[in-house]
Design a protein around this motif. Structure first.
Motif, PDB file in Angstrom:
ATOM      1  N   THR A  13      28.021  47.312  75.361  1.00 29.47           N
ATOM      2  CA  THR A  13      26.854  48.087  75.081  1.00 29.47           C
ATOM      3  C   THR A  13      25.937  47.447  74.307  1.00 29.47           C
ATOM      4  O   THR A  13      24.511  47.395  74.871  1.00 29.47           O
ATOM      5  N   ALA A  16      24.035  44.881  76.432  1.00 26.61           N
ATOM      6  CA  ALA A  16      23.162  45.326  77.276  1.00 26.61           C
ATOM      7  C   ALA A  16      21.999  45.789  76.595  1.00 26.61           C
ATOM      8  O   ALA A  16      21.031  45.530  77.076  1.00 26.61           O
ATOM      9  N   ILE A  17      22.042  46.407  75.633  1.00 28.04           N
ATOM     10  CA  ILE A  17      20.860  46.878  74.610  1.00 28.04           C
ATOM     11  C   ILE A  17      20.041  45.528  74.185  1.00 28.04           C
ATOM     12  O   ILE A  17      18.624  45.647  74.179  1.00 28.04           O
ATOM     13  N   ASP A  19      19.782  42.748  75.579  1.00 29.22           N
ATOM     14  CA  ASP A  19      19.113  42.175  76.999  1.00 29.22           C
ATOM     15  C   ASP A  19      18.109  42.964  77.534  1.00 29.22           C
ATOM     16  O   ASP A  19      16.750  42.462  77.889  1.00 29.22           O
ATOM     17  N   GLU A  20      18.146  44.310  77.250  1.00 29.08           N
ATOM     18  CA  GLU A  20      17.112  45.119  77.558  1.00 29.08           C
ATOM     19  C   GLU A  20      15.851  45.161  76.602  1.00 29.08           C
ATOM     20  O   GLU A  20      14.596  45.053  76.838  1.00 29.08           O
ATOM     21  N   LEU A  21      16.185  44.767  75.245  1.00 24.86           N
ATOM     22  CA  LEU A  21      15.203  44.634  74.149  1.00 24.86           C
ATOM     23  C   LEU A  21      14.337  43.381  74.770  1.00 24.86           C
ATOM     24  O   LEU A  21      13.190  43.309  74.283  1.00 24.86           O
ATOM     25  N   LEU A  23      14.034  41.499  77.259  1.00 21.92           N
ATOM     26  CA  LEU A  23      13.236  41.947  78.599  1.00 21.92           C
ATOM     27  C   LEU A  23      12.008  42.896  78.157  1.00 21.92           C
ATOM     28  O   LEU A  23      10.977  42.669  78.898  1.00 21.92           O
ATOM     29  N   ASP A  24      11.884  43.551  77.137  1.00 23.81           N
ATOM     30  CA  ASP A  24      10.982  44.468  76.746  1.00 23.81           C
ATOM     31  C   ASP A  24      10.087  43.690  75.753  1.00 23.81           C
ATOM     32  O   ASP A  24       9.280  44.374  74.923  1.00 23.81           O
ATOM     33  N   LEU A 148      13.637  53.807  75.017  1.00 23.63           N
ATOM     34  CA  LEU A 148      14.207  52.670  76.123  1.00 23.63           C
ATOM     35  C   LEU A 148      15.553  52.746  75.859  1.00 23.63           C
ATOM     36  O   LEU A 148      16.380  52.836  76.975  1.00 23.63           O
ATOM     37  N   VAL A 149      16.204  52.768  74.676  1.00 25.17           N
ATOM     38  CA  VAL A 149      17.663  52.660  74.371  1.00 25.17           C
ATOM     39  C   VAL A 149      18.339  53.829  74.791  1.00 25.17           C
ATOM     40  O   VAL A 149      19.314  53.941  75.573  1.00 25.17           O
ATOM     41  N   HIS A 152      18.578  54.561  78.764  1.00 24.18           N
ATOM     42  CA  HIS A 152      19.795  53.883  79.431  1.00 24.18           C
ATOM     43  C   HIS A 152      20.972  53.910  78.816  1.00 24.18           C
ATOM     44  O   HIS A 152      22.070  53.503  79.349  1.00 24.18           O
ATOM     45  N   HIS A 153      21.086  54.106  77.471  1.00 22.62           N
ATOM     46  CA  HIS A 153      22.444  54.245  76.698  1.00 22.62           C
ATOM     47  C   HIS A 153      22.411  55.722  75.954  1.00 22.62           C
ATOM     48  O   HIS A 153      22.300  55.679  74.608  1.00 22.62           O
TER      49      HIS A 153
END
Length: 169
Positions: A13, A16-17, A19-21, A23-24, A148-149, A152-153
């Motif tokens: 998890t 994944a967070i 990676d998303e951060l 990308l953001d 955002l977090v 998705h989570h």
């Protein structure tokens, strides 16, 4: 910049967070992960000594108290030495700067040996195997990044934002 905190249940998890951060458009240098000592973090950005200690708050306190003590010492020195009115401003300024420097240095050294007061709130959760993510974002993006977090989570606990963050990393 403000620091926001997330308690994350596991490594996948957290990865994944991160990676998303990224990308953001949250820079990697603004993401810090703190875990139990025996937890291998792999490619996750591990929290440094500066995030784990009270270094920056201690420097701020030492700067203020050392500057005040130096100013007071300069004023006392000017009052006790006859005929020093001409150089009084320079002497008071010099002693204030010297006091601020010494206060910041000593307090910073003490702050390095003390655990971060914000992080100690999460010590039990970290010892239980959770990971603490600390993300430094501009004040205007706190809600955006938190949402955002959460979107998705939903299993991640958003712990809120630190009230004040120093301007340096």
């Amino acid at each position: 910049m403000r620091r926001i905190y997330f308690l994350v249940p596991d490594l996948p998890t957290a990865e994944a967070i991160v990676d998303e951060l990224l990308l953001d458009r949250v820079e990697a240098r603004h993401i810090h992960v703190l875990a139990r000592r025996d937890t291998p973090l792999g490619d996750l950005p591990e929290a440094s000594v500066l995030q784990k200690s009270d270094f920056f708050p201690a420097i701020q306190r030492g700067l203020a108290s050392g500057g005040a003590a130096g100013t007071l010492a300069g004023l006392v020195g000017v009052a006790l030495v006859p005929g020093s009115v001409v150089v009084a401003g320079g002497a008071v300024l010099a002693s204030a700067l010297f006091g601020a420097g010494i206060g910041a240095w000593i307090s910073g050294m003490v702050g390095l040996s003390i655990g971060n007061s914000q992080v100690t709130e999460y010590a039990e959760a970290i010892e239980a195997g959770q990971l603490l993510m600390m993300v430094d974002v501009p004040k205007a993006r706190i809600e955006e990044v938190g949402e955002l977090v959460r979107r998705h989570h939903p299993e991640v606990e958003f712990e809120g934002a630190e009230p004040l963050m120093p301007a340096f990393p």
